[in-house]
Enzyme design. Structure first.
Site, PDB file in Angstrom:
ATOM      1  N   MET A 116       4.833   1.786   1.441  1.00 12.98           N
ATOM      2  CA  MET A 116       5.963   1.819   0.512  1.00 12.98           C
ATOM      3  C   MET A 116       5.567   2.516  -0.780  1.00 12.98           C
ATOM      4  SD  MET A 116       6.126  -1.952  -1.017  1.00 12.98           S
ATOM      5  CE  MET A 116       7.190  -1.305  -2.269  1.00 12.98           C
ATOM      6  N   SER A 145       0.845  -1.186   0.000  1.00 12.74           N
ATOM      7  CA  SER A 145       0.000   0.000   0.000  1.00 12.74           C
ATOM      8  C   SER A 145       0.884   1.241   0.000  1.00 12.74           C
ATOM      9  CB  SER A 145      -0.889   0.005   1.231  1.00 12.74           C
ATOM     10  OG  SER A 145      -0.075   0.186   2.374  1.00 12.74           O
ATOM     11  N   LYS A 146       0.305   2.298  -0.519  1.00 11.96           N
ATOM     12  CA  LYS A 146       1.007   3.582  -0.629  1.00 11.96           C
ATOM     13  C   LYS A 146       1.565   4.034   0.711  1.00 11.96           C
ATOM     14  CE  LYS A 146      -1.871   6.085  -3.404  1.00 11.96           C
ATOM     15  NZ  LYS A 146      -2.618   7.192  -3.881  1.00 11.96           N
ATOM     16  N   ARG A 147       0.835   3.722   1.783  1.00 13.72           N
ATOM     17  CA  ARG A 147       1.257   4.202   3.098  1.00 13.72           C
ATOM     18  C   ARG A 147       2.564   3.535   3.527  1.00 13.72           C
ATOM     19  NH1 ARG A 147      -1.334   2.298   6.787  1.00 13.72           N
ATOM     20  NH2 ARG A 147      -2.741   1.042   5.544  1.00 13.72           N
TER      21      ARG A 147
END
Ligand code: GLU
Length: 517
Positions: A258, A254-256
Site C-alpha cells: 500500500m 509496507s510500500k509493496r
C-alpha cells in the site's frame, strides 16, 4: 521533570505514514503535559542518506499541524539536531566509556567474523559476536588504534543475569544478558551506530519519554545497558503497535502492499485533519467513543497508557470515508473553499469569485471523498467549454429539440433563481407531455459534459444565465458537428460498411482485360 518527547527519523526517502503516526502520539503526549516535542534527524547511515528527506519530513509535520518545538532549522537549546553534526560529542562519550572500561576496541577483520559465525553455525549455537576482543590489553588496543589499524568500539555487556526495562504499554520486558552481545557502538569509519547516538542524544536532549515503534523493543535492553554504563537514568519507554495492512495476515504496512508515503495522501487530496484523526484512532479511542475529533481534542484526552496494542489496521477505505466526513460535515463551506482554491488554480482555473466557489463546493461536496475528486468535478464549472464525448453527443442529439427550446426559455426567464428555474422546467415538461428525466438528462450533459452530475436545477442556478446559455449554445453546436472522429461506434459502423462494400465488390466478376481499354 518536564515532558520532552521526540521523533528520530532517518532521512532515507519518502516521509512514511508510520513516522507521522509516531510523531502524532509524541506530539500529543508532550502537548498534553505542557512539554516539548523534538525532531532529531538520525542521518549517520550515509549510504542510505537522501538530502531532501529532512525538509520533506519537516514539511509533512507542519502540514499535519505537528510542528516540532526543536529541530534542525527550527532551533532549540540542545542542538545540533542532526546526528552527522554531533560526531565530536559521540567521540567524547566513547572515550569516556573506553577509559572507564565499559567499552573496548575490537580489531577482528570481516574474514575473522565470518569464520566465527560459520563455526557457531556448525556447533548449532546462536550466531553473534562472542566477546573475543574483550581480553586485549587496553594499552595494546590504544597502540594498535594509533598505528592506524581498522577497528570498531564495542560495549562490554554482562554475561550473567537479566536486563529488564519497564514499557508503559507492555509492562516489564526482560532479556537474559547472555543474549545481549557486545554491540558495536562506533563503526570503523568513525561514525556511531544507531544505538550509541540514539542513547547519547536522548539523554543530552533531555528526552523524558521515548515513544517509538514496536520494532525497537528488541534494541531497548542494550540501550538500558548503555544508560547504565554512562551512569544515566533511562527515559520512560513506550513502544507503539505497528500499523498493519488490511490483509488476512495483518502484516506490517509496507510500500509493496500500500501507499506508505505521507506526501502521497496529501497529493490525493486527503485533508491533514482527516489523516491526523485517522492516525489517532490507530491503537487509541476517545474515552467518549467519538470517531471524529480534532487534534486539540485528541491532545486534551490523550493518555499513553490507554494505547492498545491490538495491531491497528491502516484501512484506506476508512481514511477516505473519514476524509469525506471532514469535507461534508466537519469543515465549513468557507474552509473547504479555501482548501480547494489552490487545487483549482493548479488545474488552470480562476477561483477568485468566492460566492461562485462556495456554491460549487456546496453542490459538489456530497459527491467527493477527496480534494482531488472535488477539484476534478469542479472542472465543468470553470472551463470555457466542456468536451462532449461520443456518449454525451448521443444524449445531446436525443434531446436536441428540448435544448433548443430551453435556450430560448432561459434567455427570457426574468428572475434566474432556483424556484424560477424549477417552475420553468416543470411547466416545460408539462406542456411537452414528456417525463422530466427526458429533458433533464440532455440538459445535464449539455452543462457538464457528463451524466454523473448533481441536480440540474442547482447546476443551472449556480452557473447563472450567462454560463447556462453559453453551454447550451456549445451543446447545440456539438450536435451539428455530430459524433467525434474517434467514436468507437462510428468507427465500428464505418468498418462494417467498408467490409460490406468489399464483400459486394468481391462477388462481382473482375473486368476482362479487353474491356479495360
Ligand atoms: N532512527 C530510528 C528510526 O528511523 C529511530 C528509532 C527511535 O525512535 O529510537 O526509526
Amino acid at each position: 521533570m518536564p515532558v520532552v518527547t521526540r521523533i528520530a527519523p532517518s532521512p532515507t526517502g519518502d516521509p512514511h505514514v508510520g513516522t507521522a503516526y509516531v510523531a502524532l502520539f509524541n506530539y500529543a503526549y508532550a502537548k498534553r503535559h505542557g512539554g516539548r516535542f523534538v525532531l532529531r534527524v538520525e542521518d549517520t547511515d550515509r549510504a542510505r542518506y537522501v538530502a531532501a528527506a529532512e525538509a520533506r519530513i519537516i514539511d509533512v509535520l507542519r502540514w499535519l499541524g505537528l510542528p516540532p518545538d526543536e529541530g534542525p532549522g527550527i532551533g532549540g537549546d540542545h542542538g545540533p539536531y542532526r546526528q552527522s553534526e554531533r560526531l565530536a560529542i559521540y567521540r567524547e562519550h566513547i572515550d569516556r566509556l573506553l577509559a572507564e572500561g565499559h567499552a573496548y576496541r575490537a580489531f577482528e577483520t570481516a574474514d575473522e567474523l565470518d569464520a566465527m559465525r560459520l563455526e557457531q553455525q556448525r556447533r548449532g549455537i546462536d550466531p553473534g559476536y562472542d566477546g573475543r576482543g574483550r581480553e586485549l590489553d587496553p594499552a595494546e588496543q590504544r597502540r594498535r588504534a594509533e598505528a592506524g589499524e581498522p577497528h570498531v568500539v564495542r560495549l562490554r555487556t554482562p554475561d550473567e543475569g537479566h536486563t529488564t526495562f519497564h514499557d508503559l504499554l507492555r509492562g516489564d520486558v526482560s532479556v537474559p544478558n547472555a543474549e545481549i552481545r557486545d554491540a558495536v557502538l562506533l563503526k570503523s569509519d568513525g561514525y556511531p551506530t544507531y544505538h550509541l547516538a540514539n542513547v547519547i542524544d536522548d539523554h543530552l536532549m533531555g528526552i523524558s519519554h521515548v515513544v517509538r515503534a514496536e520494532e525497537w523493543v528488541v534494541s531497548t535492553p542494550l540501550h538500558v545497558l548503555l544508560y547504565r554504563a554512562f551512569g544515566w537514568t533511562p527515559p520512560v519507554f513506550a513502544h507503539l503497535p505497528l500499523l498493519r495492512n488490511p490483509d488476512a495476515n495483518k502484516t506490517k504496512i509496507s510500500k509493496r502492499k500500500m501507499d506508505t508515503s505521507a506526501e502521497s495522501y496529501r497529493a490525493q487530496g486527503i485533508l491533514p485533519e482527516a489523516l491526523v484523526n485517522f492516525l489517532a484512532t490507530m491503537g487509541w479511542s476517545m474515552p467518549d467513543g467519538r470517531e471524529v475529533f480534532t487534534l486539540e481534542a485528541f491532545v486534551a484526552a490523550f493518555d499513553l497508557e490507554r494505547v492498545s496494542l491490538g495491531g491497528p489496521v491502516f484501512d484506506l477505505k476508512r481514511l477516505r470515508n473519514l476524509n469525506a466526513r471532514y469535507l461534508r460535515e466537519v469543515l465549513s463551506l468557507e474552509a473547504v473553499g479555501a482548501r480547494l482554491a489552490p487545487w483549482l488554480v493548479e488545474r488552470g482555473h480562476d477561483p477568485s469569485d468566492e460566492d461562485y466557489l462556495l456554491d460549487v463546493v456546496d453542490v459538489l461536496r456530497p459527491r467527493a471523498e477527496t480534494l482531488a475528486e472535488l477539484a476534478e468535478q469542479a472542472d465543468y464549472f470553470y472551463v470555457e467549454r466542456v468536451t462532449y464525448d461520443a456518449d454525451a453527443r448521443r444524449r445531446l442529439a436525443a434531446g436536441q429539440s428540448y435544448l433548443e427550446d430551453l435556450e430560448r426559455e432561459f434567455s427570457r426567464l426574468e428572475f434566474f433563481d432556483d424556484d424560477a428555474i424549477d417552475d420553468l422546467l416543470h411547466d416545460y415538461v408539462q406542456r411537452q407531455a414528456v417525463p422530466l428525466g427526458k429533458v433533464l438528462m440532455p440538459l445535464r450533459v449539455a452543462l457538464t459534459g457528463t451524466s454523473q452530475a448533481p441536480a440540474v436545477v442547482d447546476l443551472v442556478a449556480i452557473m447563472g444565465r450567462g454560463r447556462t446559455l453559453t453551454r447550451l449554445g456549445q451543446a447545440l453546436q456539438a450536435i451539428q458537428e455530430g459524433l467525434p472522429d474517434d467514436d468507437p461506434e462510428r468507427l465500428k459502423a464505418e468498418a462494417e460498411a467498408a467490409a460490406k462494400a468489399a464483400a459486394a465488390k468481391g462477388k462481382r466478376r473482375p473486368p476482362m482485360p479487353a474491356e479495360r481499354s
